[in-house]
Design a protein around this motif. Structure first.
Motif, PDB file in Angstrom:
ATOM      1  N   ARG A 273       0.830  -1.211   0.000  1.00 43.86           N
ATOM      2  CA  ARG A 273       0.000   0.000   0.000  1.00 43.86           C
ATOM      3  C   ARG A 273       0.864   1.260   0.000  1.00 43.86           C
ATOM      4  O   ARG A 273       0.583   2.223  -0.722  1.00 43.86           O
ATOM      5  N   THR A 274       1.935   1.249   0.776  1.00 44.61           N
ATOM      6  CA  THR A 274       2.845   2.396   0.814  1.00 44.61           C
ATOM      7  C   THR A 274       3.502   2.611  -0.550  1.00 44.61           C
ATOM      8  O   THR A 274       3.519   3.731  -1.070  1.00 44.61           O
ATOM      9  N   LEU A 275       4.041   1.547  -1.123  1.00 44.80           N
ATOM     10  CA  LEU A 275       4.705   1.671  -2.423  1.00 44.80           C
ATOM     11  C   LEU A 275       3.722   2.024  -3.534  1.00 44.80           C
ATOM     12  O   LEU A 275       4.060   2.782  -4.453  1.00 44.80           O
ATOM     13  N   HIS A 276       2.501   1.505  -3.457  1.00 47.35           N
ATOM     14  CA  HIS A 276       1.497   1.809  -4.476  1.00 47.35           C
ATOM     15  C   HIS A 276       1.127   3.292  -4.443  1.00 47.35           C
ATOM     16  O   HIS A 276       0.974   3.922  -5.492  1.00 47.35           O
ATOM     17  N   ARG A 277       1.004   3.868  -3.256  1.00 44.48           N
ATOM     18  CA  ARG A 277       0.732   5.311  -3.144  1.00 44.48           C
ATOM     19  C   ARG A 277       1.854   6.109  -3.794  1.00 44.48           C
ATOM     20  O   ARG A 277       1.612   7.089  -4.499  1.00 44.48           O
ATOM     21  N   GLU A 278       3.112   5.692  -3.543  1.00 40.60           N
ATOM     22  CA  GLU A 278       4.256   6.373  -4.155  1.00 40.60           C
ATOM     23  C   GLU A 278       4.223   6.240  -5.670  1.00 40.60           C
ATOM     24  O   GLU A 278       4.520   7.193  -6.393  1.00 40.60           O
ATOM     25  N   LEU A 279       3.878   5.061  -6.167  1.00 40.56           N
ATOM     26  CA  LEU A 279       3.789   4.830  -7.608  1.00 40.56           C
ATOM     27  C   LEU A 279       2.742   5.733  -8.239  1.00 40.56           C
ATOM     28  O   LEU A 279       3.011   6.390  -9.252  1.00 40.56           O
ATOM     29  N   ILE A 280       1.567   5.807  -7.640  1.00 43.73           N
ATOM     30  CA  ILE A 280       0.495   6.651  -8.171  1.00 43.73           C
ATOM     31  C   ILE A 280       0.922   8.116  -8.152  1.00 43.73           C
ATOM     32  O   ILE A 280       0.701   8.853  -9.115  1.00 43.73           O
ATOM     33  N   GLY A 281       1.550   8.544  -7.069  1.00 38.75           N
ATOM     34  CA  GLY A 281       2.049   9.923  -6.989  1.00 38.75           C
ATOM     35  C   GLY A 281       3.062  10.218  -8.075  1.00 38.75           C
ATOM     36  O   GLY A 281       3.040  11.280  -8.707  1.00 38.75           O
TER      37      GLY A 281
END
Length: 92
Positions: free
Chosen positions: A54-62
């Motif tokens: 979830r943390t990495l996915h938020r960074e990816l989307i950003g």
């Protein structure tokens, strides 16, 4: 457990995290490429792999949001703001 993702980028991150934590992801025949299965204890998996995902996915989307904004503004010299689209009535 079955996880379904919106895109292949998310799948790749999830699979890499699973393998990093010693989990072997798999897929049944004819399952979509955005579906990943794992055989794990749910509570421990959610606390480690899923939380990190979830943390990495938020960074990816950003990151993708920033890149798209940059491409539209600099490369296309345009405005991609969809909030300013013209509203038309549907003819009946």
């Amino acid at each position: 457990m079955q996880y379904t993702f919106p895109d292949t980028w998310s799948v790749r991150i999830f699979v890499a995290l699973c393998r990093k934590h010693g989990v072997r992801p798999y897929r049944y025949p004819r399952q979509r490429r955005t579906t990943v299965m794992v055989r794990v204890r749910q509570r421990a998996f959610e606390a480690t792999v899923a939380a990190e995902f979830r943390t990495l996915h938020r960074e990816l989307i950003g990151y993708f949001d920033e890149m798209v904004d940059h491409l539209i503004a600099d490369a296309m010299r345009g405005d991609g703001d969809d909030e300013t689209l013209e509203q038309r009535q549907i003819d009946r």
